[in-house]
Design a protein around this motif. Structure first.
Motif, PDB file in Angstrom:
ATOM      1  N   GLY A   5       0.635  -1.159   0.007  1.00 35.07           N
ATOM      2  CA  GLY A   5       0.144  -0.037   0.071  1.00 35.07           C
ATOM      3  C   GLY A   5       0.763   1.384   0.027  1.00 35.07           C
ATOM      4  O   GLY A   5       2.079   1.181  -0.021  1.00 35.07           O
ATOM      5  N   LEU A   6      -0.029   2.245   0.141  1.00 29.23           N
ATOM      6  CA  LEU A   6       0.753   3.833   0.122  1.00 29.23           C
ATOM      7  C   LEU A   6       1.751   3.907   1.354  1.00 29.23           C
ATOM      8  O   LEU A   6       1.160   3.612   2.513  1.00 29.23           O
ATOM      9  CB  LEU A   6      -0.127   4.818  -0.095  1.00 29.23           C
ATOM     10  CG  LEU A   6      -0.845   4.885  -1.537  1.00 29.23           C
ATOM     11  CD1 LEU A   6      -1.954   5.794  -1.424  1.00 29.23           C
ATOM     12  CD2 LEU A   6       0.108   4.931  -2.791  1.00 29.23           C
ATOM     13  N   ALA A   7       2.677   4.651   1.207  1.00 31.32           N
ATOM     14  CA  ALA A   7       3.472   4.891   2.186  1.00 31.32           C
ATOM     15  C   ALA A   7       3.048   6.441   2.876  1.00 31.32           C
ATOM     16  O   ALA A   7       2.368   7.246   2.115  1.00 31.32           O
ATOM     17  CB  ALA A   7       4.961   4.982   1.982  1.00 31.32           C
ATOM     18  N   LEU A   8       3.303   6.696   4.023  1.00 31.18           N
ATOM     19  CA  LEU A   8       2.823   7.906   4.625  1.00 31.18           C
ATOM     20  C   LEU A   8       4.261   8.804   5.450  1.00 31.18           C
ATOM     21  O   LEU A   8       5.243   8.053   5.670  1.00 31.18           O
ATOM     22  CB  LEU A   8       1.821   7.881   5.526  1.00 31.18           C
ATOM     23  CG  LEU A   8       0.554   7.342   5.278  1.00 31.18           C
ATOM     24  CD1 LEU A   8      -0.324   6.948   6.763  1.00 31.18           C
ATOM     25  CD2 LEU A   8      -0.156   8.044   4.295  1.00 31.18           C
ATOM     26  N   TYR A  53      14.430   8.197  -1.471  1.00 31.86           N
ATOM     27  CA  TYR A  53      14.388   8.060  -0.114  1.00 31.86           C
ATOM     28  C   TYR A  53      12.818   8.439   0.135  1.00 31.86           C
ATOM     29  O   TYR A  53      12.402   8.055   1.408  1.00 31.86           O
ATOM     30  CB  TYR A  53      15.455   8.416   0.886  1.00 31.86           C
ATOM     31  CG  TYR A  53      16.500   7.688   0.763  1.00 31.86           C
ATOM     32  CD1 TYR A  53      17.066   6.363   1.405  1.00 31.86           C
ATOM     33  CD2 TYR A  53      17.537   8.281  -0.096  1.00 31.86           C
ATOM     34  CE1 TYR A  53      18.233   5.901   1.307  1.00 31.86           C
ATOM     35  CE2 TYR A  53      18.923   7.648  -0.249  1.00 31.86           C
ATOM     36  CZ  TYR A  53      19.157   6.548   0.648  1.00 31.86           C
ATOM     37  OH  TYR A  53      20.317   5.922   0.459  1.00 31.86           O
ATOM     38  N   SER A  54      12.209   9.138  -0.575  1.00 40.55           N
ATOM     39  CA  SER A  54      10.835   9.798  -0.151  1.00 40.55           C
ATOM     40  C   SER A  54       9.883   8.777  -0.097  1.00 40.55           C
ATOM     41  O   SER A  54       9.829   7.743  -0.995  1.00 40.55           O
ATOM     42  CB  SER A  54      10.437  10.709  -1.216  1.00 40.55           C
ATOM     43  OG  SER A  54       9.089  11.306  -1.196  1.00 40.55           O
ATOM     44  N   TYR A  55       8.897   9.104   0.969  1.00 34.69           N
ATOM     45  CA  TYR A  55       7.823   8.013   1.097  1.00 34.69           C
ATOM     46  C   TYR A  55       6.983   8.142  -0.382  1.00 34.69           C
ATOM     47  O   TYR A  55       6.111   6.999  -0.331  1.00 34.69           O
ATOM     48  CB  TYR A  55       7.104   8.596   2.360  1.00 34.69           C
ATOM     49  CG  TYR A  55       6.397   9.862   1.939  1.00 34.69           C
ATOM     50  CD1 TYR A  55       4.885   9.737   1.754  1.00 34.69           C
ATOM     51  CD2 TYR A  55       6.719  11.128   2.082  1.00 34.69           C
ATOM     52  CE1 TYR A  55       3.960  11.115   1.146  1.00 34.69           C
ATOM     53  CE2 TYR A  55       6.069  12.297   1.816  1.00 34.69           C
ATOM     54  CZ  TYR A  55       4.489  12.219   1.281  1.00 34.69           C
ATOM     55  OH  TYR A  55       3.963  13.399   1.290  1.00 34.69           O
ATOM     56  N   ARG A  56       7.112   9.012  -0.961  1.00 41.47           N
ATOM     57  CA  ARG A  56       6.322   9.058  -2.193  1.00 41.47           C
ATOM     58  C   ARG A  56       6.708   7.945  -3.212  1.00 41.47           C
ATOM     59  O   ARG A  56       5.895   7.632  -4.089  1.00 41.47           O
ATOM     60  CB  ARG A  56       6.326  10.487  -2.905  1.00 41.47           C
ATOM     61  CG  ARG A  56       5.449  11.655  -2.158  1.00 41.47           C
ATOM     62  CD  ARG A  56       5.662  12.717  -3.001  1.00 41.47           C
ATOM     63  NE  ARG A  56       4.711  13.853  -2.178  1.00 41.47           N
ATOM     64  CZ  ARG A  56       3.480  14.171  -2.196  1.00 41.47           C
ATOM     65  NH1 ARG A  56       2.750  13.038  -2.974  1.00 41.47           N
ATOM     66  NH2 ARG A  56       2.722  14.921  -1.873  1.00 41.47           N
ATOM     67  N   ASN A  57       7.882   7.443  -2.933  1.00 42.06           N
ATOM     68  CA  ASN A  57       8.320   6.227  -4.033  1.00 42.06           C
ATOM     69  C   ASN A  57       8.661   5.319  -3.380  1.00 42.06           C
ATOM     70  O   ASN A  57       9.205   4.173  -3.861  1.00 42.06           O
ATOM     71  CB  ASN A  57       9.593   6.815  -4.220  1.00 42.06           C
ATOM     72  CG  ASN A  57       9.791   8.013  -5.257  1.00 42.06           C
ATOM     73  OD1 ASN A  57       8.926   8.255  -6.399  1.00 42.06           O
ATOM     74  ND2 ASN A  57      10.436   9.161  -5.052  1.00 42.06           N
ATOM     75  N   ASP A  65      -2.491  -3.201  13.487  1.00 38.01           N
ATOM     76  CA  ASP A  65      -2.623  -1.985  14.110  1.00 38.01           C
ATOM     77  C   ASP A  65      -1.959  -0.679  13.219  1.00 38.01           C
ATOM     78  O   ASP A  65      -1.853   0.366  13.819  1.00 38.01           O
ATOM     79  CB  ASP A  65      -1.628  -1.816  15.362  1.00 38.01           C
ATOM     80  CG  ASP A  65      -2.383  -2.967  16.430  1.00 38.01           C
ATOM     81  OD1 ASP A  65      -3.425  -3.126  16.393  1.00 38.01           O
ATOM     82  OD2 ASP A  65      -1.469  -3.979  16.943  1.00 38.01           O
ATOM     83  N   GLU A  66      -2.068  -1.001  11.875  1.00 34.80           N
ATOM     84  CA  GLU A  66      -1.553  -0.075  11.102  1.00 34.80           C
ATOM     85  C   GLU A  66      -0.017   0.566  11.180  1.00 34.80           C
ATOM     86  O   GLU A  66       0.183   1.603  10.603  1.00 34.80           O
ATOM     87  CB  GLU A  66      -2.534   1.106  10.892  1.00 34.80           C
ATOM     88  CG  GLU A  66      -4.133   0.634  10.284  1.00 34.80           C
ATOM     89  CD  GLU A  66      -3.997   0.258   9.068  1.00 34.80           C
ATOM     90  OE1 GLU A  66      -3.082   1.101   8.123  1.00 34.80           O
ATOM     91  OE2 GLU A  66      -4.352  -0.801   8.564  1.00 34.80           O
ATOM     92  N   GLU A  67       0.696  -0.254  11.914  1.00 31.14           N
ATOM     93  CA  GLU A  67       2.016  -0.091  11.965  1.00 31.14           C
ATOM     94  C   GLU A  67       2.828  -0.560  10.824  1.00 31.14           C
ATOM     95  O   GLU A  67       2.452  -1.743  10.262  1.00 31.14           O
ATOM     96  CB  GLU A  67       2.738  -0.782  13.162  1.00 31.14           C
ATOM     97  CG  GLU A  67       2.189  -0.441  14.473  1.00 31.14           C
ATOM     98  CD  GLU A  67       2.936  -1.082  15.808  1.00 31.14           C
ATOM     99  OE1 GLU A  67       3.360  -0.391  16.379  1.00 31.14           O
ATOM    100  OE2 GLU A  67       2.893  -2.506  15.589  1.00 31.14           O
ATOM    101  N   LEU A  68       3.558   0.316  10.289  1.00 34.85           N
ATOM    102  CA  LEU A  68       4.563  -0.290   9.035  1.00 34.85           C
ATOM    103  C   LEU A  68       5.419  -1.177   9.625  1.00 34.85           C
ATOM    104  O   LEU A  68       6.237  -1.270  10.375  1.00 34.85           O
ATOM    105  CB  LEU A  68       5.366   1.104   8.711  1.00 34.85           C
ATOM    106  CG  LEU A  68       6.222   1.008   7.339  1.00 34.85           C
ATOM    107  CD1 LEU A  68       6.219   1.995   6.643  1.00 34.85           C
ATOM    108  CD2 LEU A  68       7.596   0.301   7.672  1.00 34.85           C
ATOM    109  N   ILE A  69       5.276  -2.378   8.832  1.00 40.12           N
ATOM    110  CA  ILE A  69       6.299  -3.620   9.068  1.00 40.12           C
ATOM    111  C   ILE A  69       7.254  -3.815   7.903  1.00 40.12           C
ATOM    112  O   ILE A  69       8.105  -4.802   8.061  1.00 40.12           O
ATOM    113  CB  ILE A  69       5.374  -4.801   9.598  1.00 40.12           C
ATOM    114  CG1 ILE A  69       4.322  -5.159   8.241  1.00 40.12           C
ATOM    115  CG2 ILE A  69       4.675  -4.491  10.880  1.00 40.12           C
ATOM    116  CD1 ILE A  69       3.816  -6.623   8.576  1.00 40.12           C
TER     117      ILE A  69
END
Length: 206
Positions: A5-8, A53-57, A65-69
């Protein structure tokens, strides 16, 4: 577990930890700072609106729990060249000695061969230690391969620290082959291992 999914931008702290863990010797040399300071700088690059390194890429996996893993960066070689120009700008915004960063980046660049225009590039796959051995890496790699094939690319390239035996085994197990082994003599005194360019031929979508 859902698909990538999308990064934030707000994932910065966790993302910086994963990125650093993916190749600590590289970042230790490049930034020449204690790990906690390196993490702060990687977090700043993650929150930038542009750059590799941007979250957009990035794409990510999250737990219940919606934590990034886990996260992955991948793109075409042509887009990678555009990201490099953005990186030059974003790195200059860091509160560090730009001259030292540029000099160290110049040496590090020799570790990574040119990516041909007709190739897809996998920059990083990183999985949180608590979620390893759950086949998340395999799942992300499969989605990367699918995206590359769908975009019309016939090969997938990745650079791996030769000292990261687990990562090398992972890619060899998934039909990558070592194409180039790069040694940079000035980096030997810093105990940076050789870099391996691995390539996987992608079967066309049926």
């Amino acid at each position: 577990m859902e698909n990538l999914g999308l990064a934030l931008a707000s994932d910065a702290k966790r993302a910086a930890e994963l990125i650093y863990q993916s190749d600590a010797p590289f970042y230790d040399y490049w930034f020449a700072l204690p790990p906690e300071m390196i993490l702060l700088n990687l977090a700043q690059l993650w929150q930038a609106e542009a750059g590799s390194y941007s979250y957009r890429n990035a794409q990510v996996l999250r737990n219940g729990d919606e934590e990034l893993i886990a996260l992955v960066f991948h793109y075409s070689a042509g887009y990678g060249a555009q990201l490099q120009m953005s990186d030059d700008f974003e790195v200059n915004t860091l509160p560090l000695d730009a001259e030292i960063l540029r000099e160290r980046q110049y040496q590090l660049d020799f570790l990574f061969p040119h990516v041909p225009k007709n190739a897809w590039y996998l920059r990083t796959i990183a999985v949180h230690p608590a979620y390893r051995n759950r086949h998340l890496g395999e799942r992300m790699l499969a989605q990367v391969c699918y995206a590359a094939r769908e975009a019309g690319y016939a090969s997938l390239h990745v650079d791996v620290d030769s000292g990261n035996a687990a990562a090398v085994r992972f890619y060899l197990r998934h039909d990558f082959a070592i194409l180039v082994e790069s040694h940079v003599r000035p980096l030997a005194q810093f105990e940076l291992p050789a870099s391996l360019r691995l390539v996987k031929t992608l079967n066309h979508l049926v």
